[in-house]
Motif scaffolding. Structure first.
Motif, PDB file in Angstrom:
ATOM      1  N   VAL A  76      10.505   6.981  14.946  1.00  0.00           N
ATOM      2  CA  VAL A  76       9.851   5.670  14.954  1.00  0.00           C
ATOM      3  C   VAL A  76      10.720   4.637  14.247  1.00  0.00           C
ATOM      4  O   VAL A  76      10.897   3.516  14.746  1.00  0.00           O
ATOM      5  CB  VAL A  76       8.442   5.758  14.325  1.00  0.00           C
ATOM      6  N   ASP A  77      11.274   4.996  13.102  1.00  0.00           N
ATOM      7  CA  ASP A  77      12.144   4.067  12.377  1.00  0.00           C
ATOM      8  C   ASP A  77      13.334   3.655  13.243  1.00  0.00           C
ATOM      9  O   ASP A  77      13.701   2.476  13.293  1.00  0.00           O
ATOM     10  CB  ASP A  77      12.637   4.685  11.063  1.00  0.00           C
ATOM     11  N   GLU A  78      13.921   4.609  13.948  1.00  0.00           N
ATOM     12  CA  GLU A  78      15.065   4.301  14.802  1.00  0.00           C
ATOM     13  C   GLU A  78      14.636   3.443  15.997  1.00  0.00           C
ATOM     14  O   GLU A  78      15.316   2.483  16.361  1.00  0.00           O
ATOM     15  CB  GLU A  78      15.751   5.584  15.281  1.00  0.00           C
ATOM     16  N   LEU A  79      13.508   3.768  16.606  1.00  0.00           N
ATOM     17  CA  LEU A  79      13.011   2.945  17.711  1.00  0.00           C
ATOM     18  C   LEU A  79      12.743   1.520  17.247  1.00  0.00           C
ATOM     19  O   LEU A  79      13.113   0.557  17.928  1.00  0.00           O
ATOM     20  CB  LEU A  79      11.739   3.561  18.304  1.00  0.00           C
ATOM     21  N   ASN A  80      12.120   1.377  16.082  1.00  0.00           N
ATOM     22  CA  ASN A  80      11.835   0.045  15.540  1.00  0.00           C
ATOM     23  C   ASN A  80      13.127  -0.724  15.300  1.00  0.00           C
ATOM     24  O   ASN A  80      13.203  -1.927  15.609  1.00  0.00           O
ATOM     25  CB  ASN A  80      11.012   0.132  14.260  1.00  0.00           C
ATOM     26  N   ARG A  81      14.163  -0.059  14.793  1.00  0.00           N
ATOM     27  CA  ARG A  81      15.465  -0.711  14.584  1.00  0.00           C
ATOM     28  C   ARG A  81      16.065  -1.193  15.910  1.00  0.00           C
ATOM     29  O   ARG A  81      16.788  -2.173  15.951  1.00  0.00           O
ATOM     30  CB  ARG A  81      16.458   0.231  13.900  1.00  0.00           C
ATOM     31  N   ARG A  82      15.731  -0.486  16.977  1.00  0.00           N
ATOM     32  CA  ARG A  82      16.253  -0.845  18.299  1.00  0.00           C
ATOM     33  C   ARG A  82      15.353  -1.856  19.017  1.00  0.00           C
ATOM     34  O   ARG A  82      15.556  -2.141  20.188  1.00  0.00           O
ATOM     35  CB  ARG A  82      16.413   0.406  19.150  1.00  0.00           C
ATOM     36  N   GLY A  83      14.342  -2.356  18.306  1.00  0.00           N
ATOM     37  CA  GLY A  83      13.474  -3.388  18.875  1.00  0.00           C
ATOM     38  C   GLY A  83      12.267  -2.879  19.617  1.00  0.00           C
ATOM     39  O   GLY A  83      11.563  -3.652  20.281  1.00  0.00           O
ATOM     40  N   VAL A  84      11.973  -1.577  19.528  1.00  0.00           N
ATOM     41  CA  VAL A  84      10.823  -0.999  20.219  1.00  0.00           C
ATOM     42  C   VAL A  84       9.623  -1.030  19.286  1.00  0.00           C
ATOM     43  O   VAL A  84       9.690  -0.530  18.163  1.00  0.00           O
ATOM     44  CB  VAL A  84      11.117   0.459  20.656  1.00  0.00           C
ATOM     45  N   GLN A  85       8.521  -1.604  19.754  1.00  0.00           N
ATOM     46  CA  GLN A  85       7.287  -1.674  18.964  1.00  0.00           C
ATOM     47  C   GLN A  85       6.496  -0.386  19.158  1.00  0.00           C
ATOM     48  O   GLN A  85       6.148  -0.025  20.279  1.00  0.00           O
ATOM     49  CB  GLN A  85       6.440  -2.868  19.401  1.00  0.00           C
ATOM     50  N   THR A  86       6.211   0.303  18.062  1.00  0.00           N
ATOM     51  CA  THR A  86       5.470   1.564  18.144  1.00  0.00           C
ATOM     52  C   THR A  86       4.018   1.425  17.713  1.00  0.00           C
ATOM     53  O   THR A  86       3.235   2.344  17.926  1.00  0.00           O
ATOM     54  CB  THR A  86       6.147   2.652  17.286  1.00  0.00           C
ATOM     55  N   LYS A  87       3.644   0.325  17.118  1.00  0.00           N
ATOM     56  CA  LYS A  87       2.236   0.122  16.735  1.00  0.00           C
ATOM     57  C   LYS A  87       1.555  -0.597  17.896  1.00  0.00           C
ATOM     58  O   LYS A  87       1.445  -1.812  17.935  1.00  0.00           O
ATOM     59  CB  LYS A  87       2.151  -0.696  15.442  1.00  0.00           C
ATOM     60  N   ILE A  88       1.141   0.169  18.930  1.00  0.00           N
ATOM     61  CA  ILE A  88       0.529  -0.447  20.103  1.00  0.00           C
ATOM     62  C   ILE A  88      -0.972  -0.200  20.178  1.00  0.00           C
ATOM     63  O   ILE A  88      -1.648  -0.827  20.977  1.00  0.00           O
ATOM     64  CB  ILE A  88       1.207   0.001  21.419  1.00  0.00           C
ATOM     65  N   TYR A  89      -1.481   0.707  19.355  1.00  0.00           N
ATOM     66  CA  TYR A  89      -2.921   0.978  19.335  1.00  0.00           C
ATOM     67  C   TYR A  89      -3.508   0.567  18.000  1.00  0.00           C
ATOM     68  O   TYR A  89      -2.955   0.858  16.951  1.00  0.00           O
ATOM     69  CB  TYR A  89      -3.212   2.461  19.570  1.00  0.00           C
ATOM     70  N   ASP A  90      -4.631  -0.120  18.041  1.00  0.00           N
ATOM     71  CA  ASP A  90      -5.378  -0.499  16.850  1.00  0.00           C
ATOM     72  C   ASP A  90      -6.840  -0.207  17.165  1.00  0.00           C
ATOM     73  O   ASP A  90      -7.615  -1.100  17.477  1.00  0.00           O
ATOM     74  CB  ASP A  90      -5.166  -1.979  16.528  1.00  0.00           C
ATOM     75  N   ASP A  91      -7.171   1.064  17.126  1.00  0.00           N
ATOM     76  CA  ASP A  91      -8.464   1.524  17.600  1.00  0.00           C
ATOM     77  C   ASP A  91      -9.009   2.569  16.633  1.00  0.00           C
ATOM     78  O   ASP A  91      -8.329   3.552  16.337  1.00  0.00           O
ATOM     79  CB  ASP A  91      -8.267   2.140  18.990  1.00  0.00           C
ATOM     80  N   PRO A  92     -10.240   2.387  16.131  1.00  0.00           N
ATOM     81  CA  PRO A  92     -10.811   3.380  15.215  1.00  0.00           C
ATOM     82  C   PRO A  92     -10.913   4.781  15.841  1.00  0.00           C
ATOM     83  O   PRO A  92     -10.889   5.785  15.141  1.00  0.00           O
ATOM     84  CB  PRO A  92     -12.193   2.837  14.890  1.00  0.00           C
ATOM     85  N   GLN A  93     -11.004   4.840  17.171  1.00  0.00           N
ATOM     86  CA  GLN A  93     -11.068   6.130  17.861  1.00  0.00           C
ATOM     87  C   GLN A  93      -9.703   6.832  17.865  1.00  0.00           C
ATOM     88  O   GLN A  93      -9.622   8.030  18.073  1.00  0.00           O
ATOM     89  CB  GLN A  93     -11.515   5.922  19.307  1.00  0.00           C
ATOM     90  N   LEU A  94      -8.635   6.050  17.666  1.00  0.00           N
ATOM     91  CA  LEU A  94      -7.277   6.567  17.691  1.00  0.00           C
ATOM     92  C   LEU A  94      -6.517   5.973  16.508  1.00  0.00           C
ATOM     93  O   LEU A  94      -5.650   5.129  16.654  1.00  0.00           O
ATOM     94  CB  LEU A  94      -6.604   6.169  19.011  1.00  0.00           C
ATOM     95  N   PRO A  95      -6.867   6.414  15.294  1.00  0.00           N
ATOM     96  CA  PRO A  95      -6.254   5.801  14.108  1.00  0.00           C
ATOM     97  C   PRO A  95      -4.768   6.130  13.984  1.00  0.00           C
ATOM     98  O   PRO A  95      -4.352   7.269  14.180  1.00  0.00           O
ATOM     99  CB  PRO A  95      -7.045   6.407  12.955  1.00  0.00           C
ATOM    100  N   THR A  96      -3.996   5.076  13.696  1.00  0.00           N
ATOM    101  CA  THR A  96      -2.570   5.233  13.448  1.00  0.00           C
ATOM    102  C   THR A  96      -2.223   4.497  12.161  1.00  0.00           C
ATOM    103  O   THR A  96      -2.940   3.588  11.742  1.00  0.00           O
ATOM    104  CB  THR A  96      -1.722   4.663  14.603  1.00  0.00           C
ATOM    105  N   ASP A  97      -1.107   4.881  11.546  1.00  0.00           N
ATOM    106  CA  ASP A  97      -0.677   4.201  10.323  1.00  0.00           C
ATOM    107  C   ASP A  97       0.037   2.897  10.683  1.00  0.00           C
ATOM    108  O   ASP A  97       0.064   2.496  11.861  1.00  0.00           O
ATOM    109  CB  ASP A  97       0.177   5.122   9.450  1.00  0.00           C
ATOM    110  N   SER A  98       0.626   2.251   9.707  1.00  0.00           N
ATOM    111  CA  SER A  98       1.255   0.945   9.924  1.00  0.00           C
ATOM    112  C   SER A  98       2.439   1.004  10.883  1.00  0.00           C
ATOM    113  O   SER A  98       2.833  -0.011  11.444  1.00  0.00           O
ATOM    114  CB  SER A  98       1.695   0.343   8.593  1.00  0.00           C
ATOM    115  N   LYS A  99       3.007   2.192  11.086  1.00  0.00           N
ATOM    116  CA  LYS A  99       4.125   2.344  12.024  1.00  0.00           C
ATOM    117  C   LYS A  99       3.659   2.779  13.407  1.00  0.00           C
ATOM    118  O   LYS A  99       4.471   2.908  14.321  1.00  0.00           O
ATOM    119  CB  LYS A  99       5.122   3.380  11.494  1.00  0.00           C
TER     120      LYS A  99
END
Length: 125
Positions: A76-99
């Motif tokens: 994820v850190d490498e994808l983010n450095r390459r401009g890829v957004q990994t935080k695409i879900y913001d759903d209580p049914q599918l909880p994800t951290d800040s990354k």
């Protein structure tokens, strides 16, 4: 009896040039001409995935490709450095951290989208 000698998956995109750049340069995958105006992704396992252009493409609403990694956070850190957004879900049914990494309910996984809006993931299995 039906017996397939091989199998591969495929999905559509709206811009083959953008797909070639994203999969080949951003993700560093082996991308080849697939014939008939398609691309072929060669996976580390030896399998392949066909990407084909579609004028009326609609992004898949499900994960079309899971990329297996040893360390999801590092990927994820490498994808983010390459401009890829990994935080695409913001759903209580599918909880994800800040990354955008989901843990606990199954395998550690983070989702992102290709330029055509198809959902992909990095996953530790």
């Amino acid at each position: 009896m039906f017996t397939a000698k091989d199998a591969f998956s495929s999905f559509s995109v709206d811009d083959l040039a953008k797909a070639r750049q994203f999969y080949g340069e951003t993700l560093g995958m082996a991308v080849e001409e697939g014939g008939m105006g398609t691309l072929s992704l060669r996976l580390a396992s030896g399998s392949r995935v066909m990407i084909y252009p579609k004028d009326n493409h609609e992004p898949a609403s499900f994960t079309v490709l899971n990329l297996v990694v040893d360390d999801v956070e590092q990927a994820v850190d490498e994808l983010n450095r390459r401009g890829v957004q990994t935080k695409i879900y913001d759903d209580p049914q599918l909880p994800t951290d800040s990354k955008g990494i989901a843990e606990g309910e199954g395998p550690e996984i983070a989702w992102f989208k290709d330029p055509a809006g198809n959902v992909l993931s990095v996953i530790k299995v």
